[in-house]
Each structure stands twice: as structure tokens, then as C-alpha cells.
Design a protein around this motif. Structure first.
Motif, PDB file in Angstrom:
ATOM      1  N   PHE A 194      31.995  31.270 -10.128  1.00 11.59           N
ATOM      2  CA  PHE A 194      32.630  32.022 -11.210  1.00 11.59           C
ATOM      3  C   PHE A 194      33.995  31.481 -11.608  1.00 11.59           C
ATOM      4  N   LEU A 195      34.541  30.576 -10.799  1.00  9.15           N
ATOM      5  CA  LEU A 195      35.798  29.895 -11.116  1.00  9.15           C
ATOM      6  C   LEU A 195      36.896  30.873 -11.527  1.00  9.15           C
ATOM      7  N   ASP A 196      37.466  30.732 -12.737  1.00 11.33           N
ATOM      8  CA  ASP A 196      38.628  31.522 -13.141  1.00 11.33           C
ATOM      9  C   ASP A 196      38.324  33.003 -13.322  1.00 11.33           C
ATOM     10  N   ASP A 197      37.053  33.351 -13.453  1.00  9.51           N
ATOM     11  CA  ASP A 197      36.669  34.747 -13.700  1.00  9.51           C
ATOM     12  C   ASP A 197      36.268  35.475 -12.421  1.00  9.51           C
ATOM     13  N   PHE A 198      36.495  34.871 -11.274  1.00 11.97           N
ATOM     14  CA  PHE A 198      36.003  35.424 -10.015  1.00 11.97           C
ATOM     15  C   PHE A 198      36.519  36.831  -9.730  1.00 11.97           C
ATOM     16  N   LYS A 199      37.793  37.086  -9.991  1.00 12.11           N
ATOM     17  CA  LYS A 199      38.396  38.365  -9.623  1.00 12.11           C
ATOM     18  C   LYS A 199      37.737  39.559 -10.298  1.00 12.11           C
ATOM     19  N   SER A 200      37.127  39.343 -11.438  1.00 14.67           N
ATOM     20  CA  SER A 200      36.504  40.453 -12.166  1.00 14.67           C
ATOM     21  C   SER A 200      35.037  40.637 -11.809  1.00 14.67           C
ATOM     22  N   LYS A 201      34.460  39.724 -11.051  1.00 19.41           N
ATOM     23  CA  LYS A 201      33.021  39.761 -10.785  1.00 19.41           C
ATOM     24  C   LYS A 201      32.687  40.747  -9.660  1.00 19.41           C
ATOM     25  N   THR A 202      31.659  41.534  -9.896  1.00 22.91           N
ATOM     26  CA  THR A 202      31.242  42.554  -8.941  1.00 22.91           C
ATOM     27  C   THR A 202      30.039  42.079  -8.133  1.00 22.91           C
ATOM     28  N   MET A 203      29.598  42.936  -7.218  1.00 18.75           N
ATOM     29  CA  MET A 203      28.392  42.633  -6.444  1.00 18.75           C
ATOM     30  C   MET A 203      27.190  42.447  -7.363  1.00 18.75           C
ATOM     31  N   ARG A 204      27.175  43.170  -8.477  1.00 18.40           N
ATOM     32  CA  ARG A 204      26.063  43.032  -9.426  1.00 18.40           C
ATOM     33  C   ARG A 204      26.015  41.610 -10.006  1.00 18.40           C
ATOM     34  N   ASP A 205      27.183  41.059 -10.313  1.00 16.37           N
ATOM     35  CA  ASP A 205      27.239  39.690 -10.825  1.00 16.37           C
ATOM     36  C   ASP A 205      26.809  38.691  -9.762  1.00 16.37           C
ATOM     37  N   LEU A 206      27.284  38.920  -8.545  1.00 19.56           N
ATOM     38  CA  LEU A 206      26.906  38.038  -7.433  1.00 19.56           C
ATOM     39  C   LEU A 206      25.403  38.095  -7.195  1.00 19.56           C
ATOM     40  N   ASN A 207      24.857  39.285  -7.280  1.00 21.19           N
ATOM     41  CA  ASN A 207      23.423  39.471  -7.074  1.00 21.19           C
ATOM     42  C   ASN A 207      22.621  38.666  -8.090  1.00 21.19           C
ATOM     43  N   LYS A 208      23.026  38.736  -9.328  1.00 19.22           N
ATOM     44  CA  LYS A 208      22.305  38.052 -10.403  1.00 19.22           C
ATOM     45  C   LYS A 208      22.373  36.538 -10.280  1.00 19.22           C
ATOM     46  N   GLU A 209      23.545  36.015  -9.953  1.00 21.66           N
ATOM     47  CA  GLU A 209      23.754  34.566  -9.985  1.00 21.66           C
ATOM     48  C   GLU A 209      23.463  33.853  -8.667  1.00 21.66           C
ATOM     49  N   ILE A 210      23.582  34.558  -7.546  1.00 18.60           N
ATOM     50  CA  ILE A 210      23.453  33.894  -6.251  1.00 18.60           C
ATOM     51  C   ILE A 210      22.342  34.484  -5.387  1.00 18.60           C
ATOM     52  N   ILE A 211      22.325  35.809  -5.244  1.00 20.04           N
ATOM     53  CA  ILE A 211      21.409  36.427  -4.277  1.00 20.04           C
ATOM     54  C   ILE A 211      19.963  36.406  -4.773  1.00 20.04           C
ATOM     55  N   ILE A 212      19.719  36.883  -5.992  1.00 17.20           N
ATOM     56  CA  ILE A 212      18.346  36.923  -6.507  1.00 17.20           C
ATOM     57  C   ILE A 212      17.707  35.530  -6.549  1.00 17.20           C
ATOM     58  N   PRO A 213      18.412  34.492  -7.036  1.00 18.56           N
ATOM     59  CA  PRO A 213      17.800  33.151  -7.010  1.00 18.56           C
ATOM     60  C   PRO A 213      17.382  32.713  -5.613  1.00 18.56           C
ATOM     61  N   MET A 214      18.193  33.028  -4.593  1.00 15.10           N
ATOM     62  CA  MET A 214      17.809  32.652  -3.229  1.00 15.10           C
ATOM     63  C   MET A 214      16.589  33.451  -2.782  1.00 15.10           C
ATOM     64  N   CYS A 215      16.549  34.734  -3.094  1.00 10.91           N
ATOM     65  CA  CYS A 215      15.400  35.564  -2.708  1.00 10.91           C
ATOM     66  C   CYS A 215      14.121  35.060  -3.371  1.00 10.91           C
ATOM     67  N   GLN A 216      14.215  34.667  -4.630  1.00 12.97           N
ATOM     68  CA  GLN A 216      13.046  34.157  -5.338  1.00 12.97           C
ATOM     69  C   GLN A 216      12.586  32.826  -4.760  1.00 12.97           C
ATOM     70  N   ARG A 217      13.528  32.020  -4.321  1.00 13.42           N
ATOM     71  CA  ARG A 217      13.200  30.699  -3.781  1.00 13.42           C
ATOM     72  C   ARG A 217      12.592  30.793  -2.382  1.00 13.42           C
ATOM     73  N   THR A 218      13.114  31.689  -1.557  1.00 14.00           N
ATOM     74  CA  THR A 218      12.687  31.757  -0.159  1.00 14.00           C
ATOM     75  C   THR A 218      11.664  32.862   0.110  1.00 14.00           C
ATOM     76  N   LYS A 219      11.531  33.802  -0.857  1.00  8.67           N
ATOM     77  CA  LYS A 219      10.653  34.977  -0.671  1.00  8.67           C
ATOM     78  C   LYS A 219      11.151  35.845   0.481  1.00  8.67           C
ATOM     79  N   LYS A 220      12.433  35.768   0.767  1.00  5.88           N
ATOM     80  CA  LYS A 220      13.049  36.566   1.815  1.00  5.88           C
ATOM     81  C   LYS A 220      14.365  37.132   1.303  1.00  5.88           C
ATOM     82  N   SER A 221      14.903  38.071   2.056  1.00  9.41           N
ATOM     83  CA  SER A 221      16.239  38.548   1.740  1.00  9.41           C
ATOM     84  C   SER A 221      17.251  37.437   2.017  1.00  9.41           C
ATOM     85  N   TYR A 222      18.452  37.604   1.477  1.00 10.24           N
ATOM     86  CA  TYR A 222      19.507  36.620   1.736  1.00 10.24           C
ATOM     87  C   TYR A 222      19.765  36.523   3.243  1.00 10.24           C
ATOM     88  N   ALA A 223      19.812  37.694   3.909  1.00  9.07           N
ATOM     89  CA  ALA A 223      20.111  37.720   5.347  1.00  9.07           C
ATOM     90  C   ALA A 223      19.069  36.959   6.154  1.00  9.07           C
TER      91      ALA A 223
END
Length: 298
Positions: A80-109
Motif C-alpha cells: 500500500f506504500l504511502d496509503d498504508f496508514k489508512s488501510k484497514t483489515m478489509r483492505d488487507l483481506n482483499k489484496e493479500i489474504i484472499i489471494p493466498m487463500c485462493q492459491r493454497t485452498k487454505k487459510s492464511y494461518a
């Protein structure tokens, strides 16, 4: 295929880590014509005491390490670079967590910890908080703790995706609340951490109310409860009965459990303490400060 299972027996054969054959057969009856056993060490069979039994298909094993939380925070800063401070868990979920879940078919953990990682701290929070501030609050809570704990955070513990996929994991309409992943993970934890934020009142969300209900039932409140984050909503008096939910069926079921088996007056009392923690003279400030002091080094 190699299977893992759990069993409890009074007929334990010392430090060898082995159970008598008849106990094993009684615990796991054969499904075919042949009962096959191999020789494994205690570590390989993951045989532990009843209190320690918890495998990767159990929600209490869906934790991430403290270090992994810091790593995803660094990753989010780069994404998120310069916009990081405004980003919420929802933004993180969309950009980082969901793609990993779709790729691995598992939770991030479980993508990070394929054998699972035992929950030590259950984190109750709102997805509307800035993610960076959320991480900072957790760092503050454990700043003086020598060994940092494993954390159960729902965004990382569940397989993220569509509302339908999430609902399938929660099974709210089909199972009792005490069988939901949230409650099972909380029950397997040793500490309950409430992370407040400056955007929204944490206790406006019905699943947070559910977590408070069971945190009290499992005796986390007040002696095993930590409160972190800003006390922005210290003067708010909104009742837990007014908590909102994305799915109205969730709200109905949780409120029914609250009214039938818990005390909403008691829950409101604890919510008030959580909100006001850190305000000079508040009762919860003294209680929780003492708790933090007693657990600084483990």
C-alpha cells in the motif's frame, strides 16, 4: 496415507510414548479387513496430554505467530506504500489474504503453518481499524513479554473469500454457537485480548459480543483479559443488544444465546470496562494493569 488421531487412556506405557494395541484398536476401529500399524515415536504420533491435544483441523490450531504478524504488516506497507496508514483489515483481506487463500485452498494461518500453530492469545477486534494501528496495539500489549505469543485472528484463521464461503465455515444456522470456530479457538487459548480502535466501537459488532459472552463463560474475564488500543469510545453507553451484524441470522442466533444463557447486563458491564480502560481511575485500568504486570515475562 498417514493418519493422525487423538486418544486418552489410563493405560499409558511410560516414556516410550506407546499405547497398548487394544486401546488403539478400541479408539480407531479398522474400516477394512486389515488393521495396519507402523512403529512411530511419541513425537511422530503427536501423542500429548488431553489438555494439549489440538490438531490442525481444530480452530485452536489456526493461529499465526507474533513474528508472522509483523511480517504481514511489513508486506502490507510495501503493497500500500504511502496509503498504508489508512488501510484497514478489509483492505488487507482483499489484496493479500484472499489471494493466498485462493492459491493454497487454505487459510492464511494454515498456509504459513501447515501442521497448525497452537493458539495462545485470542484477539477480539474490528475489521474497520487501520491495520497498522491494530498491529501497533498488539505490539504494545506484549512489549515487555520475553516470548511473544501465537495469535488467533479471524482474518488469518478462516479461509477468506465470498460471504457464502465464510458462512459455510461458521455454520451458524446449522450448529450451536459453542461449536463455531471463534468459540472453539477462544476455549483453547490462554489469554483474551481486546484490541480497540479509533474508527469504530468494537462492541458494536455482534460477533465481538459473542466473544465477550464466551470469554466470561470460560473465565477469561477479568483475570486473563488484556485491553489494548485507544479508548476513543470510553464515554459510549450503547448496549450489546444494539450490536450489528452483516448477516441478520448471525445476530438473531447470538442474541438468542445471550438472552437465554447469559446476562446482557453483565456483558454491558464488561463492555463499559473495556471501553474505559486507560482512563484515569477506571476499575478495569487497575485490574488489567495488574494482569499485564504479572505476565510480562513468561
Amino acid at each position: 496415507v498417514r493418519y493422525r488421531f487423538e486418544m486418552y487412556s489410563d493405560n499409558f506405557m511410560g516414556e516410550s510414548g506407546l499405547f497398548p494395541l487394544e486401546d488403539l484398536q478400541a479408539a480407531v476401529p479398522p474400516t477394512g479387513d486389515i488393521w495396519h500399524l507402523e512403529n512411530f515415536t511419541a513425537d511422530e504420533m503427536s501423542i500429548t496430554s488431553k489438555d494439549e491435544q489440538c490438531f490442525s483441523d481444530d480452530p485452536c490450531m489456526w493461529a499465526i505467530s507474533y513474528q508472522q504478524l509483523l511480517e504481514i504488516n511489513d508486506q502490507a506497507m510495501n503493497v500500500f506504500l504511502d496509503d498504508f496508514k489508512s488501510k484497514t483489515m478489509r483492505d488487507l483481506n482483499k489484496e493479500i489474504i484472499i489471494p493466498m487463500c485462493q492459491r493454497t485452498k487454505k487459510s492464511y494461518a494454515l498456509s504459513k503453518n501447515t501442521e497448525g500453530l497452537k493458539t495462545e492469545v485470542f484477539v477480539s477486534h474490528s475489521w474497520d481499524e487501520p491495520f497498522g494501528a491494530f498491529v501497533d496495539s498488539i505490539k504494545e500489549a506484549f512489549h515487555h513479554k520475553l516470548r511473544k505469543p501465537n495469535l488467533w485472528i479471524c482474518a488469518f484463521g478462516l479461509v477468506q473469500g465470498s460471504p457464502k464461503e465464510i458462512k459455510a465455515q461458521l455454520g451458524v444456522g446449522e450448529i450451536s454457537l459453542d461449536q463455531s470456530p471463534f468459540v472453539k479457538a477462544l476455549k483453547g487459548a490462554t489469554t483474551y485480548l481486546v484490541v480497540r480502535n479509533s474508527n469504530t466501537d468494537l462492541c458494536d459488532r455482534i460477533w465481538c459480543i459473542c466473544e465477550i459472552m464466551y470469554a466470561k463463560k470460560f473465565d477469561f474475564i477479568p483475570n486473563y483479559t488484556l485491553v489494548a488500543g485507544p479508548n476513543t469510545f470510553a464515554d459510549t453507553n450503547n448496549s450489546c443488544l444494539n450490536a450489528q451484524a452483516t448477516d441478520l441470522n448471525d445476530k438473531e442466533k447470538i442474541l438468542m444465546e445471550l438472552l437465554n444463557n447469559h446476562s446482557f447486563v453483565e456483558v454491558d458491564k464488561y463492555i463499559k470496562e473495556f471501553r474505559s480502560f486507560g482512563v484515569s481511575g477506571s476499575a478495569v485500568s487497575e485490574k488489567t494493569a495488574a494482569k499485564i504486570k504479572s505476565t510480562e515475562v513468561v
